[in-house]
Design a protein around this motif. Structure first.
Motif, PDB file in Angstrom:
ATOM      1  N   ASN A  27      28.527  34.073  31.965  1.00  0.00           N
ATOM      2  CA  ASN A  27      29.704  35.509  30.877  1.00  0.00           C
ATOM      3  C   ASN A  27      30.778  35.715  31.844  1.00  0.00           C
ATOM      4  O   ASN A  27      31.635  36.264  31.314  1.00  0.00           O
ATOM      5  N   ASN A  28      31.166  35.836  33.157  1.00  0.00           N
ATOM      6  CA  ASN A  28      31.818  36.247  33.798  1.00  0.00           C
ATOM      7  C   ASN A  28      32.447  35.033  34.419  1.00  0.00           C
ATOM      8  O   ASN A  28      34.119  35.032  33.902  1.00  0.00           O
ATOM      9  N   GLY A  29      32.108  34.202  33.725  1.00  0.00           N
ATOM     10  CA  GLY A  29      33.313  33.098  33.712  1.00  0.00           C
ATOM     11  C   GLY A  29      34.055  32.390  32.511  1.00  0.00           C
ATOM     12  O   GLY A  29      35.266  32.390  32.488  1.00  0.00           O
ATOM     13  N   VAL A  87      41.640  33.785  40.373  1.00  0.00           N
ATOM     14  CA  VAL A  87      41.382  34.870  39.679  1.00  0.00           C
ATOM     15  C   VAL A  87      39.646  34.328  39.491  1.00  0.00           C
ATOM     16  O   VAL A  87      39.497  33.335  39.380  1.00  0.00           O
ATOM     17  N   ASP A  88      39.178  35.424  40.232  1.00  0.00           N
ATOM     18  CA  ASP A  88      37.462  35.354  40.232  1.00  0.00           C
ATOM     19  C   ASP A  88      36.843  35.479  39.567  1.00  0.00           C
ATOM     20  O   ASP A  88      36.756  36.483  39.168  1.00  0.00           O
ATOM     21  N   ALA A  89      36.200  34.652  38.396  1.00  0.00           N
ATOM     22  CA  ALA A  89      35.465  34.690  37.158  1.00  0.00           C
ATOM     23  C   ALA A  89      34.484  33.452  37.443  1.00  0.00           C
ATOM     24  O   ALA A  89      33.741  33.219  36.721  1.00  0.00           O
ATOM     25  N   LEU A  90      34.102  34.047  39.161  1.00  0.00           N
ATOM     26  CA  LEU A  90      32.525  33.530  39.808  1.00  0.00           C
ATOM     27  C   LEU A  90      31.467  34.052  39.205  1.00  0.00           C
ATOM     28  O   LEU A  90      31.100  32.839  38.441  1.00  0.00           O
ATOM     29  N   PHE A  91      30.978  34.704  39.416  1.00  0.00           N
ATOM     30  CA  PHE A  91      30.489  35.826  38.820  1.00  0.00           C
ATOM     31  C   PHE A  91      29.915  37.186  38.928  1.00  0.00           C
ATOM     32  O   PHE A  91      30.871  37.799  39.604  1.00  0.00           O
ATOM     33  N   GLY A  92      29.549  37.365  37.598  1.00  0.00           N
ATOM     34  CA  GLY A  92      29.696  39.125  37.457  1.00  0.00           C
ATOM     35  C   GLY A  92      28.246  39.743  37.804  1.00  0.00           C
ATOM     36  O   GLY A  92      27.737  39.086  39.096  1.00  0.00           O
ATOM     37  N   SER A 150      39.636  39.964  41.428  1.00  0.00           N
ATOM     38  CA  SER A 150      37.934  39.556  40.809  1.00  0.00           C
ATOM     39  C   SER A 150      37.716  40.265  39.297  1.00  0.00           C
ATOM     40  O   SER A 150      37.687  41.262  39.114  1.00  0.00           O
ATOM     41  N   VAL A 151      37.286  40.105  38.687  1.00  0.00           N
ATOM     42  CA  VAL A 151      36.423  40.709  37.341  1.00  0.00           C
ATOM     43  C   VAL A 151      35.220  40.974  37.303  1.00  0.00           C
ATOM     44  O   VAL A 151      34.536  40.395  38.263  1.00  0.00           O
ATOM     45  N   ASP A 152      35.349  41.740  37.067  1.00  0.00           N
ATOM     46  CA  ASP A 152      34.099  42.565  36.543  1.00  0.00           C
ATOM     47  C   ASP A 152      33.371  43.174  39.045  1.00  0.00           C
ATOM     48  O   ASP A 152      33.163  44.262  38.826  1.00  0.00           O
ATOM     49  N   ILE A 153      33.174  42.073  38.673  1.00  0.00           N
ATOM     50  CA  ILE A 153      32.354  42.178  40.084  1.00  0.00           C
ATOM     51  C   ILE A 153      33.144  40.746  41.439  1.00  0.00           C
ATOM     52  O   ILE A 153      33.170  40.041  41.331  1.00  0.00           O
ATOM     53  N   PRO A 154      33.435  41.375  42.644  1.00  0.00           N
ATOM     54  CA  PRO A 154      33.673  40.743  43.676  1.00  0.00           C
ATOM     55  C   PRO A 154      32.888  40.165  43.625  1.00  0.00           C
ATOM     56  O   PRO A 154      31.982  39.758  44.633  1.00  0.00           O
ATOM     57  N   SER A 155      33.152  38.098  43.425  1.00  0.00           N
ATOM     58  CA  SER A 155      31.655  37.546  43.596  1.00  0.00           C
ATOM     59  C   SER A 155      31.592  36.956  45.070  1.00  0.00           C
ATOM     60  O   SER A 155      32.253  37.224  46.010  1.00  0.00           O
ATOM     61  N   GLY A 156      30.119  36.990  45.499  1.00  0.00           N
ATOM     62  CA  GLY A 156      28.950  37.152  46.635  1.00  0.00           C
ATOM     63  C   GLY A 156      29.067  38.886  46.782  1.00  0.00           C
ATOM     64  O   GLY A 156      28.231  38.508  47.536  1.00  0.00           O
TER      65      GLY A 156
END
Ligand SMILES: NC(=O)C1=CN([C@@H]2O[C@H](COP(=O)(O)OP(=O)(O)OC[C@H]3O[C@@H](n4cnc5c(N)ncnc54)[C@H](OP(=O)(O)O)[C@@H]3O)[C@@H](O)[C@H]2O)[C@@H](O)CC1
Ligand SMILES: [K+]
Length: 509
Positions: free
Chosen positions: A96-98, A160-165, A192-198
């Protein structure tokens, strides 16, 4: 244009960022929303809240995703405006982050960015397929192969980081490593969207090589990894205005007349610098010794006396009464006042609303950790109780304090006598029981089992009379050798009682 402006204010709350603080601070309502939402969620809490939004509040995924993606685009447009950052690459993950990223792509295009998407692991579900279809039809470019990270800055101004939430479980699997490397190694500002990925959703970045976002948009509520110690200097927004207010507030008490609370504060703030307000289902209680440990103040405000009262869990709020009094002075006498607190919050919010809701202001106050012991006040039968007009009592205390430091209160079957003596002479004021009680507020009523004469410090009696405006009558209860009780009943809601030990007559020896 108007719509854009509207959605910006409606869906975006800034959490921690100095740059437009003033703008937020003066926009009344939004600030209260902002403070209501600032508690950090664990990974489990985030998943549970997500489920609640679907199951309890009947939101659909695409509804939430649309609001989330719009707030992401709005935050990016604020922090990295198109005038300087006109090209963006959005890296979308399989969850959903994606999906939030796909929605943001569409809105960013409308805001004027030239948007590309890298979407390496596509989830074969109609929701994502439709979002991607919409992107393509809005002119979003789909990148099939990523250039090496150090070449990204030749083509884009922001990533824009929408990789992982919040469902990411480290370490990242091989298939999505290049996507994460693009984000960590490009040297471009990353949103970063919601959580910085990784990152670990709770513990933040794993190492110095972890992603360092320039902007974080927390969705629904900030997660533990978005605490300032992890996100450091990143700008931080809170987006997605879909959390029902009742989910975030656990204590709420509303009085149509703020004047009652103002008067309560006036009645205690000179005796107490700080105090704990204990709130439960029955209402609000406060009990505290004065600063010099001579008098005890006991306040009780019943739940049914409030115009709205909700307390989901017992909560004790330590407050600095000087600060609280300053805040209450900002309320107009005709304003309603609402006191609100979240679960485990370290702040309390006061909301003042003018009669027609033309002006709504909110003030957030830090709570204090006060380790105050509760003193049991024994139920006592008193030898005398005297009820008299509170203004009369205040005037007597004031007048008699000109003569000496103590007031002797003597209650006999003839009536009650207040006396003081000192260097300039002596003074006696006698009050007899009112013969006929036409006006209850003006009556003097004496109930006496045994005569009592006790001496009290003027200074404290004068402090107690600060409660005069709360009640037309005051009741004094006395027995030999026990503290005097000075009680003001606050109409329809409760009482404030002051306890003061009598002065011991000094022995000549
Ligand atoms: N109300 C809300 O709360 C709202 C939430 N919203 C958004 O939803 C987000 C949460 O979405 P989500 O639950 O779909 O999870 P998310 O983190 O996007 O991806 C999970 C995917 O990643 C994969 N994956 C996991 N670990 C991996 C690894 N180590 N290496 C590689 N892959 C890994 C995992 O694969 P799997 O393990 O299942 O095979 C799965 O495919 C949330 O952060 C917010 O942005 C908003 O849209 C609206 C309101
Ligand atoms: K992310």
């Amino acid at each position: 244009m108007f719509f854009n402006k509207f959605v910006r204010t409606a869906f975006l709350f800034r959490v921690a960022n100095s740059w437009s603080f003033n703008e937020m601070a003066c926009s009344g309502k939004q600030c209260s929303e902002l403070t209501r939402n600032i508690s950090y969620l664990s990974q489990d809490n985030a998943v549970a809240l997500d489920q609640d939004l679907f199951n309890e509040y009947k939101f659909s995924v695409d509804q939430l995703m649309e609001l989330a993606g719009l707030s992401v685009a709005t935050a990016i447009n604020k922090a990295f405006p198109t005038s300087s950052y006109n090209t963006a690459l959005i890296i979308c993950g399989p969850g959903n982050n994606g999906g939030d990223g796909l929605v943001a792509a569409r809105h960013m295009t409308l805001f004027g960015y030239s948007v590309s998407i890298y979407y390496p692991k596509r989830t074969p579900k109609p929701l994502y397929e439709n979002l991607l279809w919409q992107c393509e039809n809005f002119g979003v470019k789909i990148v099939e192969t990523l250039p090496p990270p150090n070449e990204l800055k030749n083509q884009y101004k922001i990533l824009v980081d929408a990789l992982f939430g919040f469902s990411f479980k480290p370490p990242v699997r091989d298939a999505l490593k290049p996507a994460l490397e693009a984000l960590t190694e490009s040297e471009l500002p990353v949103c970063s969207v919601d959580i910085p990925s990784g990152w670990d959703v709770e513990k933040g970045p794993a190492s110095n090589n972890s992603l360092k976002p320039a902007l974080l948009i927390s969705l629904t509520a900030p997660k533990l990894c978005s605490k300032p110690e992890f996100i450091k200097n990143a700008r931080h927004f809170l987006g997605g205005r879909f959390v029902p207010p009742e989910l975030t507030t656990m204590f709420e008490a509303r009085l149509l007349k703020s004047s009652i609370l103002k008067k309560v504060l006036e009645a205690i703030k000179d005796l107490l610098t700080q105090a704990t307000f204990d709130c439960d289902d029955n209402g609000i209680q406060l009990q505290a010794m004065d600063n010099s440990h001579v008098a005890l103040v006991s306040l009780s405000l019943r739940a049914d006396g409030f115009d709205k009262y909700r307390c989901d869990r017992n909560i004790s709020m330590g407050m600095n009464l000087g600060s609280m009094s300053k805040i209450l002075k900002c309320a107009g006498d005709k304003d309603t006042v609402t006191i609100k607190a979240q679960d485990n919050a370290d702040t309390v919010t006061f909301v003042f609303e003018s009669p027609n809701q033309e002006k709504v202001s909110d003030y957030e106050m830090k709570l204090m950790n006060l380790d105050l012991e509760h003193l049991g006040i024994p139920e006592t039968e008193y030898s005398c109780t005297i009820r008299l007009p509170s203004a009369e009592f205040a005037r007597m205390c004031r007048d008699l304090s000109q003569f000496g430091e103590s007031i002797v209160i003597s209650c006999t079957k003839e009536g009650v006598k207040f006396s003081a003596s000192g260097d300039i002479g002596s003074a006696n004021i006698k009050l007899a029981q009112t013969a006929s009680i036409d006006k209850e507020d003006e009556a003097v009523i004496i109930e006496m089992d045994e005569p009592v004469t006790l001496t009290f410090a003027c200074q404290y009696l004068n402090y107690f009379t600060k409660a005069t405006s709360l009640s037309p009558q005051v009741q004094l209860s006395m027995s030999a050798d026990v503290p005097l009780v000075v009680e003001y009943r606050i109409p329809d809601i409760g009482h404030i009682r002051y306890y003061l030990a009598p002065k011991i007559e000094e022995d000549d020896n």
